[in-house]
Design a protein around this motif. Structure first.
Motif, PDB file in Angstrom:
ATOM      1  N   GLU A  45       0.829  -1.209   0.000  1.00  0.00           N
ATOM      2  CA  GLU A  45       0.000   0.000   0.000  1.00  0.00           C
ATOM      3  C   GLU A  45       0.865   1.261   0.000  1.00  0.00           C
ATOM      4  O   GLU A  45       0.579   2.224  -0.722  1.00  0.00           O
ATOM      5  N   ALA A  88       2.509   1.639  -3.360  1.00  0.00           N
ATOM      6  CA  ALA A  88       1.536   2.036  -4.379  1.00  0.00           C
ATOM      7  C   ALA A  88       1.296   3.542  -4.373  1.00  0.00           C
ATOM      8  O   ALA A  88       1.047   4.140  -5.426  1.00  0.00           O
ATOM      9  N   LYS A  89       1.385   4.151  -3.206  1.00  0.00           N
ATOM     10  CA  LYS A  89       1.239   5.610  -3.127  1.00  0.00           C
ATOM     11  C   LYS A  89       2.319   6.309  -3.935  1.00  0.00           C
ATOM     12  O   LYS A  89       2.076   7.330  -4.584  1.00  0.00           O
ATOM     13  N   SER A  90       3.530   5.771  -3.887  1.00  0.00           N
ATOM     14  CA  SER A  90       4.630   6.351  -4.653  1.00  0.00           C
ATOM     15  C   SER A  90       4.459   6.091  -6.141  1.00  0.00           C
ATOM     16  O   SER A  90       4.695   6.978  -6.972  1.00  0.00           O
ATOM     17  N   VAL A  91       4.067   4.881  -6.505  1.00  0.00           N
ATOM     18  CA  VAL A  91       3.895   4.537  -7.916  1.00  0.00           C
ATOM     19  C   VAL A  91       2.855   5.435  -8.566  1.00  0.00           C
ATOM     20  O   VAL A  91       3.002   5.862  -9.712  1.00  0.00           O
ATOM     21  N   ALA A  92       1.801   5.743  -7.839  1.00  0.00           N
ATOM     22  CA  ALA A  92       0.731   6.582  -8.383  1.00  0.00           C
ATOM     23  C   ALA A  92       1.235   7.967  -8.770  1.00  0.00           C
ATOM     24  O   ALA A  92       0.636   8.638  -9.618  1.00  0.00           O
ATOM     25  N   ALA A  93       2.345   8.386  -8.182  1.00  0.00           N
ATOM     26  CA  ALA A  93       2.898   9.712  -8.478  1.00  0.00           C
ATOM     27  C   ALA A  93       3.929   9.690  -9.599  1.00  0.00           C
ATOM     28  O   ALA A  93       4.447  10.734  -9.991  1.00  0.00           O
ATOM     29  N   PRO A 132      -1.086   0.858 -11.800  1.00  0.00           N
ATOM     30  CA  PRO A 132      -2.212   1.791 -11.632  1.00  0.00           C
ATOM     31  C   PRO A 132      -2.818   2.114 -12.991  1.00  0.00           C
ATOM     32  O   PRO A 132      -2.161   1.987 -14.030  1.00  0.00           O
ATOM     33  N   ASP A 133      -4.062   2.533 -12.996  1.00  0.00           N
ATOM     34  CA  ASP A 133      -4.765   2.789 -14.256  1.00  0.00           C
ATOM     35  C   ASP A 133      -4.061   3.842 -15.106  1.00  0.00           C
ATOM     36  O   ASP A 133      -4.070   3.749 -16.339  1.00  0.00           O
ATOM     37  N   THR A 134      -3.457   4.845 -14.463  1.00  0.00           N
ATOM     38  CA  THR A 134      -2.794   5.910 -15.221  1.00  0.00           C
ATOM     39  C   THR A 134      -1.659   5.361 -16.072  1.00  0.00           C
ATOM     40  O   THR A 134      -1.408   5.843 -17.182  1.00  0.00           O
TER      41      THR A 134
END
Length: 378
Positions: free
Chosen positions: A278, A281-286, A360-362
């Motif tokens: 989790e 994942a916060k870092s990957v989203a950025a 992530p979707d992005t």
């Protein structure tokens, strides 16, 4: 997180054996496939040649085993027999074999660039090789320090450990991050990757971004800290830490978990963050793309590595599959597109249990655009 792996190798066969975790012997230990049924309506065409070959990143190996298992299931459900043989030989070797046209695609924890990108263009019939991020996974700061279970480190202190400026575990720089913890008066044993490694490149890039100037050695696939002892492959590094009290290393979370190693929390300025799917994942989203308008999806990791977002674990490795954009024969182009389509979709199911961060979707949206754009040489 718990990691389950097997000792089965994915070879040029029509089935994949899935077993429980046994012993850690090499980077070629295979992962178990995710539980649950394959999506019957997979968009993978299962077209093109029956057997693909690839080599490279050991960090990507567990995910690649799952991708292959899922792909075989998908194609079997469509009455087609397909397979991918992946050898975890290290990112540098994967890029070298790809350039030499010895494999169909490479797994690499560093994007292909510079002279290697120019050579890859020749290999790809005059067209560009693309870096497609298929796998994300946190890199652990794994250590062996009996009695110290909740170690906290930051980018600056890690940089000083890995360039030899901080030599002892009870150094004031470490003590300041761990108030109330009894740190031993013991020499720090640095362990690094001795082979050319994308994990090393990512780690040194992180130090450059996150150490506030303390790391001056630069990045690259070869360790440049100048201290410690090298071990080959991710499994070798993890084994070295496990058997050496007082040691510390950077290694993918999956290997740290497999060897039951202690892992440090990282403090980027907003408090300590423990390693978890989790938090990673916060870092990957950025994560951002270096060139958002291109089908080459090389990532700009600076923002991710230097972020101080609360709850985000910043040291995350992005592992690419390096492919020809328009340089394959028709059968290879169709097979590569089909396999990567499956990997980006049903292949992502359950990756968290293997120590990875699902796309992530992005990123997945951009990735599918690039995969669909792969074409044979004209």
């Amino acid at each position: 997180m718990n990691l389950k792996r097997s000792s089965a190798l994915v070879g040029l066969v029509g089935v994949v054996a899935v077993a429980s975790l046994t012993a850690c012997g090499s980077d070629n230990n295979a992962a178990s496939s995710a539980s649950g049924s394959v999506t019957p309506a997979s968009s993978a065409s299962c077209a093109g040649k029956d057997k693909l070959s690839a080599a490279g990143s050991s960090a990507q190996k567990n995910a690649m085993d799952q991708f292959t298992a899922k792909y075989i299931e998908v194609c079997n459900s469509k009455g087609k027999s397909k397979n991918v043989a992946y050898t975890a030989s290290g990112s540098g070797d994967g890029r070298t074999q790809f350039i030499a046209k010895q494999i169909d695609f490479a797994g690499s924890d560093s994007a292909i660039k510079g002279d290697q990108a120019a050579k890859a263009k020749q290999r790809c019939a005059g067209t560009d090789a693309w870096n497609l991020p298929m796998v994300f996974g946190p890199v652990a700061m794994a250590y062996n320090l009996p009695g110290v279970d909740n170690l906290v480190l930051n980018g600056e202190t890690i940089a000083k450990i890995f360039d030899g400026s901080v030599k002892n575990w009870n150094d004031p720089a470490i003590a300041a991050l761990n108030p109330g913890v009894k740190l031993p008066d013991q020499q720090i044993g640095v362990v690094y990757r001795s082979d050319s490694s994308g994990t090393t490149d990512n780690f040194q890039t992180y130090l450059t971004a996150a150490s506030h100037g303390a790391w001056t050695k630069g990045a690259g696939s070869d360790f440049v800290g100048g201290v410690g002892n090298g071990s080959k492959g991710s499994a070798g590094v993890a084994q070295a830490v496990r058997t050496t009290p007082g040691s510390i290393a950077y290694v993918e979370e999956s290997f740290a978990a497999q060897n039951k190693l202690q892992t440090a929390s990282l403090d980027s300025g907003s408090g300590p963050v423990a390693l978890s799917t989790e938090a990673a994942a916060k870092s990957v989203a950025a994560a951002k793309f270096a060139n958002p308008a291109s089908d080459d999806l090389t990532l700009d990791l600076k923002a991710m590595y230097s972020s101080n977002e609360p709850g985000a674990y910043p040291l995350v490795l992005a592992s690419y599959d390096i492919v020809c954009s328009k340089g394959y024969d028709a059968d290879t182009a169709e097979a590569v597109k089909s396999f990567l389509t499956s990997a980006a979709n049903e292949g992502q199911q359950g990756l968290g249990a293997l120590g990875y961060v699902p796309l992530p979707d992005t990123i997945k949206t951009k990735l599918m655009t690039s995969i669909n754009a792969i074409a044979p040489a004209s």
